[in-house]
Design an enzyme around this catalytic site. Structure first.
Site, PDB file in Angstrom:
ATOM      1  N   HIS A   1       0.974  -1.188  -0.049  1.00 38.31           N
ATOM      2  CA  HIS A   1       0.013   0.005  -0.197  1.00 38.31           C
ATOM      3  C   HIS A   1       0.840   1.268   0.048  1.00 38.31           C
ATOM      4  O   HIS A   1       1.875   1.383   0.717  1.00 38.31           O
ATOM      5  CB  HIS A   1      -0.995   0.012   1.204  1.00 38.31           C
ATOM      6  CG  HIS A   1      -2.130  -0.969   1.177  1.00 38.31           C
ATOM      7  ND1 HIS A   1      -3.243  -0.913   1.962  1.00 38.31           N
ATOM      8  CD2 HIS A   1      -2.397  -1.880   0.280  1.00 38.31           C
ATOM      9  CE1 HIS A   1      -4.015  -1.640   1.498  1.00 38.31           C
ATOM     10  NE2 HIS A   1      -3.658  -2.308   0.306  1.00 38.31           N
TER      11      HIS A   1
ATOM     12  N   PRO B   1      -5.297   0.245  18.355  1.00 32.86           N
ATOM     13  CA  PRO B   1      -4.945  -0.289  16.884  1.00 32.86           C
ATOM     14  C   PRO B   1      -5.049   0.756  15.788  1.00 32.86           C
ATOM     15  O   PRO B   1      -4.664   0.538  14.667  1.00 32.86           O
ATOM     16  CB  PRO B   1      -6.096  -1.374  16.690  1.00 32.86           C
ATOM     17  CG  PRO B   1      -7.160  -1.233  17.644  1.00 32.86           C
ATOM     18  CD  PRO B   1      -6.539  -0.409  18.899  1.00 32.86           C
TER      19      PRO B   1
END
Length: 397
Positions: A75, A298
């Site tokens: 990515h 997270p």
């Protein structure tokens, strides 16, 4: 056979413990890995899926990069959605070429387990560590139970990769241990869905309905998250409600017909959000790594990556110790890691508090969040800081 002595006892057979075992094996340092769960559980435990460049490099160095390089998804950025608009943060142009890779923790663990069982040191599953004694001596001892019998493993060093609730941390006396913590007033409802992503990169969405994240595990499996109140029961969220809420929170005016690709949801879980750091990360011959020493929410994709950075530093320090007798890197281990840990804690805090809707926040707080997101969209310097932290700060040499 049950080993009774080793140079390094690694408690915890997750990605951190297994990566450390492989790095030590390739450096010629013998180690034993003790994991309390069975192999099937360890290989199916759903956690992180975003790997920083430094983590990718460490896995390649450990000999665990072949399948990752074939199947991982690189990515080059993320998309921020807020105020019903979208803005892409391009990583390579802002960081001098750095990227991240999507490759699930389950696959990292499978690769490392296979390598360790094929040619590494002992890896014992269902080995429940009960205690670590003698942390401040030259010969600490790990006490564990395996196959119905109690055993002891003496060693030169113990590395605790056994998580937040692990046993090894208890070997550090409370009198010398400091704890710093923040608990957030919301959780994530995370789901796995057999549905191909309709987006090329991760989407982080701020909305008045709460935060949402659209991620992926593969070209055919989506990983999706919704902000929910603490204490939420996943059973209160049927599949249709999850998909409808995701579509609503991810909506942007420029794409009025945009919707997620729907499919069967195969797993649901609620993840509480907290920040936590234990200092120091070393006491005597005991070293803590990964979640045993620190927890991050997270939102910044830092948990697995911080753990990998810790064990890279541990491996270098232990290699120096056994190669030439130098303990300088071991002596500086805690300070070296904590500098990086606190930067990751700050970034994770920034991402979390900027993108989530606190149940008690005022309209003023919401406007501050939107102002910060506007700054990232309009300032190359602000975008670069986000990109540099997201792709990962360098691991100290």
């Amino acid at each position: 056979m049950q080993p009774d002595h080793t140079s390094v006892a690694i408690v915890g057979g997750g990605p951190a413990g297994l990566l450390l075992a492989r790095l030590l094996h390739r450096a010629g340092v013998d180690a034993v890995v003790l994991e309390s769960r069975d192999r099937a559980y360890v290989e199916c435990r759903q956690r992180a899926g975003i790997l920083e460049q430094a983590t990718v490099d460490a896995l390649r160095e450990a000999g665990a990069g072949a399948r990752m390089d074939r199947e991982g998804i690189t990515h080059d950025g993320i998309e921020l959605r807020f105020d019903r608009r979208a803005h892409r943060v391009d990583f390579p142009s802002l960081t001098g070429g750095r990227r991240v890779m999507v490759y699930a923790q389950t696959e990292v663990v499978k690769d490392l387990v296979a390598l360790q069982l094929a040619d590494g040191g002992p890896l014992l599953f269902e080995a429940e560590v009960r205690a670590v004694t003698g942390a401040d001596t030259e010969r600490p001892v790990v006490h564990y139970r395996h196959e119905g019998r109690d055993h002891t493993l003496s060693c030169d060093y113990v590395v605790g990769c056994d998580g937040f609730h692990g046993v090894v941390k208890r070997a550090v006396p409370e009198a010398v241990r400091s704890t710093y913590e923040r608990v957030y007033p919301y959780s994530w409802l995370g789901v796995l869905a057999e549905a191909p992503p309709v987006y090329d990169e991760l989407i982080y969405a701020h909305s008045e309905r709460g935060f949402a994240l659209a991620s992926m595990r593969s070209p055919s499996v989506s990983r999706l998250y919704l902000q929910v109140p603490n204490g939420t029961d996943p059973g209160e969220w049927p599949d249709a409600r999850i998909w409808d809420e995701l579509d609503a929170r991810l909506a942007v005016d420029a794409e009025p017909g945009w919707k997620l690709e729907r499919g069967p949801i195969t797993a649901k879980s609620v993840l509480p959000m907290r920040s936590h750091v234990t200092e120091p990360m070393r006491y005597g011959r005991v070293l803590l790594a990964g979640d045993a020493a620190h927890i991050v929410p997270p939102t910044g994709a830092k948990g697995l990556n911080l753990a990998a950075a810790d064990v890279v530093v541990v491996a270098r320090a232990l290699t120096a110790r056994y190669r030439d007798g130098s303990t300088a890197l071991l002596d500086s281990y805690s300070d070296t890691c904590l500098r990086r840990v606190w930067r990751a804690e700050h970034f994770s805090y920034f991402m979390t508090t900027t993108l989530h809707a606190d149940p008690e926040q005022s309209p003023f707080d919401t406007r501050l969040q939107l102002s910060q997101l506007e700054q990232v969209s309009n300032s190359r310097h602000a975008a670069a800081e986000l990109a540099e932290n997201y792709t990962g700060l360098p691991i100290p040499d």
